[in-house]
Design a protein around this motif. Structure first.
Motif, PDB file in Angstrom:
ATOM      1  N   ALA A 191       5.573  -6.579  -1.990  1.00  0.00           N
ATOM      2  CA  ALA A 191       5.178  -7.604  -2.278  1.00  0.00           C
ATOM      3  C   ALA A 191       3.906  -8.144  -1.186  1.00  0.00           C
ATOM      4  CB  ALA A 191       6.077  -8.657  -2.728  1.00  0.00           C
ATOM      5  N   ASN A 192       4.566  -7.914   0.016  1.00  0.00           N
ATOM      6  CA  ASN A 192       3.741  -8.463   0.997  1.00  0.00           C
ATOM      7  C   ASN A 192       2.391  -7.742   1.360  1.00  0.00           C
ATOM      8  OD1 ASN A 192       5.500 -10.484   1.772  1.00  0.00           O
ATOM      9  ND2 ASN A 192       6.576  -9.399   3.516  1.00  0.00           N
ATOM     10  N   ALA A 193       2.428  -6.501   0.912  1.00  0.00           N
ATOM     11  CA  ALA A 193       1.685  -5.547   1.299  1.00  0.00           C
ATOM     12  C   ALA A 193       0.266  -5.818   0.079  1.00  0.00           C
ATOM     13  CB  ALA A 193       1.841  -4.075   1.338  1.00  0.00           C
ATOM     14  N   VAL A 194       0.867  -5.836  -0.981  1.00  0.00           N
ATOM     15  CA  VAL A 194      -0.503  -6.046  -2.311  1.00  0.00           C
ATOM     16  C   VAL A 194      -0.601  -7.383  -2.927  1.00  0.00           C
ATOM     17  CG1 VAL A 194       0.377  -3.603  -2.867  1.00  0.00           C
ATOM     18  CG2 VAL A 194       1.312  -5.515  -4.185  1.00  0.00           C
ATOM     19  N   LEU A 195       0.301  -8.399  -2.789  1.00  0.00           N
ATOM     20  CA  LEU A 195       0.126  -9.580  -3.237  1.00  0.00           C
ATOM     21  C   LEU A 195      -0.668 -10.678  -2.391  1.00  0.00           C
ATOM     22  CD1 LEU A 195       3.696 -10.412  -4.992  1.00  0.00           C
ATOM     23  CD2 LEU A 195       1.491  -9.169  -6.112  1.00  0.00           C
ATOM     24  N   SER A 196      -1.599 -11.286  -2.979  1.00  0.00           N
ATOM     25  CA  SER A 196      -2.310 -12.421  -2.127  1.00  0.00           C
ATOM     26  C   SER A 196      -1.320 -13.779  -2.253  1.00  0.00           C
ATOM     27  CB  SER A 196      -3.663 -12.645  -2.615  1.00  0.00           C
ATOM     28  OG  SER A 196      -3.344 -13.365  -4.090  1.00  0.00           O
ATOM     29  N   GLN A 197      -1.724 -14.743  -1.369  1.00  0.00           N
ATOM     30  CA  GLN A 197      -0.845 -15.939  -1.076  1.00  0.00           C
ATOM     31  C   GLN A 197      -1.188 -16.842  -2.548  1.00  0.00           C
ATOM     32  OE1 GLN A 197       1.584 -16.503   0.748  1.00  0.00           O
ATOM     33  NE2 GLN A 197       1.881 -18.247  -0.196  1.00  0.00           N
ATOM     34  N   GLU A 198      -2.409 -16.828  -3.079  1.00  0.00           N
ATOM     35  CA  GLU A 198      -2.856 -17.142  -4.269  1.00  0.00           C
ATOM     36  C   GLU A 198      -1.959 -16.622  -5.568  1.00  0.00           C
ATOM     37  OE1 GLU A 198      -5.119 -15.894  -2.054  1.00  0.00           O
ATOM     38  OE2 GLU A 198      -6.567 -17.484  -1.865  1.00  0.00           O
ATOM     39  N   GLY A 203       2.271 -17.502  -9.341  1.00  0.00           N
ATOM     40  CA  GLY A 203       3.385 -17.194 -10.262  1.00  0.00           C
ATOM     41  C   GLY A 203       2.898 -15.644 -10.502  1.00  0.00           C
ATOM     42  N   VAL A 204       3.654 -14.566  -9.981  1.00  0.00           N
ATOM     43  CA  VAL A 204       3.403 -13.211 -10.365  1.00  0.00           C
ATOM     44  C   VAL A 204       4.858 -12.454 -10.287  1.00  0.00           C
ATOM     45  CG1 VAL A 204       3.117 -12.688  -7.698  1.00  0.00           C
ATOM     46  CG2 VAL A 204       1.831 -11.467  -9.691  1.00  0.00           C
ATOM     47  N   ALA A 205       4.839 -11.349 -11.131  1.00  0.00           N
ATOM     48  CA  ALA A 205       6.099 -10.425 -11.068  1.00  0.00           C
ATOM     49  C   ALA A 205       5.382  -9.038 -10.544  1.00  0.00           C
ATOM     50  CB  ALA A 205       6.448 -10.030 -12.382  1.00  0.00           C
TER      51      ALA A 205
END
Length: 443
Positions: A191-198, A203-205
């Motif tokens: 999650a830390n590698a591929v998700l942005s803070q936005e 809300g994201v899975a």
């Protein structure tokens, strides 16, 4: 090994990846070397043959060392597997003096209280992640430090795993001649590698489809809300192709990668691939439509299980809350037409997650593949850990200096200046220490 360099070790079911990285002057992660070996001795994310796993780790480490021309001493290792489960828990403490402000000590006392939760035999708490706090009934407080109040409450996301599985990973790392610097839950690393803070705010899975397991991490308002590990991944798809087409595993894996599709309607009936027979036997002819039907059946099963987890976490209305939808990553996310199938089953926006969010701009295309999302996340985690230790060392120096100064300039009226607080050990650091102590005492 230099202090500003970190190594992530992803012990997967299909492959073991060792990745060396450092922060460049722009604060982005620069990958210096990568080593990959076939994973032997790991089944569904859990070590089941220590000797083979040690050999695989050593191969990956040697390759990474050669690529980076640097010696690896310590690693941040990922933990996953079907033994991982998570639960929500609320707890509170009553403060003896509500006239003083809430500090680190109060938060630590509350977190330690959660640690005393009685788990099933053989289970251990891996992460205790505070979500929102409540002070004297006032809800939705993100940062309670510095506020007044008598009763401090919090909702926690608690991740639990099997003690023996965690220790086995520690044993493999130590026996491979490495120091265990930290342990991180793999869905969190990905999650830390591929998700942005936005995305985390909206809300994201995150669905990480690996070889042996499919990991899920749900974020909302920037906070981790739910994690789950489903004991199926790309390997069961390969197994189905092998059984359904009566071919060997190697051929099944190649078929899946080269010609596989998660959407049967895409293939015409007359599209056929010929596979050489074993030892002079006649070649086998397989229609691509039949191949994608086999893949489709298993992928639907995996996605539906993940979707049940998403719905369980927040019931039906959760779809509305997860504005950023679904992000697919991991080696299994490279399957053709998977994005479309996930959108069709869940009705949620979907994208493929590449770990280039925090990587330096000139990174090699192979590194930015979803295949290496977990490894990149582990490197980032290792770098963060190094920075925290450096900050702690500086703080301790300041505390010593401030104590000396205080002794020198003691006056009748003492100024109310608190020395800088020592940073608390993160929960994962404490777990790493416990695993290290266990391994040292076992010898």
């Amino acid at each position: 090994m230099e202090h500003n360099i970190a190594v992530g070790l992803d012990i997967g079911t299909t492959k073991i990846v060792a990745m060396i990285g450092r922060k460049n002057e722009y604060g982005k992660v620069e990958i210096l070397g990568i080593g990959k070996s076939k994973s032997l001795g790991v089944h569904r994310g859990v070590v089941n043959n220590i000797t083979q796993t040690i050999q695989s780790i050593q191969l990956a480490i040697q390759e990474a060392e050669a690529a980076a021309a640097s010696k690896i001493e310590g690693v941040t290792v990922g933990i996953a597997g079907q033994h991982i489960r998570s639960l929500q828990h609320s707890d509170y403490i009553t403060r003896p003096n509500s006239e003083t402000v809430i500090g680190d000590d109060d938060i630590e006392r509350l977190i330690n209280q959660v640690h005393k939760l009685v788990m099933l035999p053989g289970e251990e708490i891996i992460h205790v992640l505070p979500q929102e706090y409540k002070i004297d009934g006032q809800a939705e407080i993100k940062e309670p430090i510095g506020m007044y109040g008598g009763r401090l409450e919090a909702n926690f996301h608690v991740v639990v795993g099997q003690v023996s599985s965690i220790r086995n990973i520690g044993r493999c790392v130590k026996s491979a001649g490495l120091e265990l610097e930290g342990i991180t839950l793999e869905p969190l690393a990905s999650a830390n590698a591929v998700l942005s803070q936005e995305e985390k705010e909206a809300g994201v899975a995150l669905i990480d489809i690996g070889g042996g397991t499919t990991d899920l991490a749900i974020f909302r308002d920037g906070i981790i809300r739910h994690t789950a590990v489903i004991p199926f991944g790309g390997n069961v798809i390969t197994e189905d192709i092998k059984e359904g087409c009566s071919i060997i595993e190697k051929q099944a894996e190649l078929l899946k990668i080269k010609f596989g599709s998660a959407w049967p309607g895409e293939n015409k009936d007359n599209e056929i691939v010929s596979i050489p027979g074993l030892r002079g036997r006649d070649p086998k002819e397989i229609t691509l439509k039949n191949l994608s039907k086999i893949i489709h059946a298993r992928v639907v099963e995996i996605i539906e299980q993940v979707y049940v987890e998403i719905k369980n976490y927040g019931h039906e209305e959760q779809k509305k809350k997860l504005i950023a939808g679904i992000v697919l990553t991991g080696g299994g996310s490279q399957l053709k037409h998977l994005k479309q199938l996930v959108e069709y089953i869940t009705g949620m926006d979907t994208r493929i997650g590449y770990p280039n969010e925090h990587l330096a701009g000139d990174s090699d295309d192979t590194i930015t593949s979803p295949l290496f999302a977990t490894a990149v996340g582990l490197v980032m985690d290792g770098l963060k850990r190094h920075e925290r230790r450096k900050a702690e060392a500086i703080l301790e120096e300041e505390i010593v200096v401030s104590e000396v100064e205080e002794e020198d300039h003691k006056k009748e009226e003492e100024p109310i200046v608190e020395p800088p607080k020592r940073q608390k050990k993160s929960f994962l650091d404490a777990l790493t220490e416990r695993v290290k102590d266990f391994l040292d005492n076992a010898e």
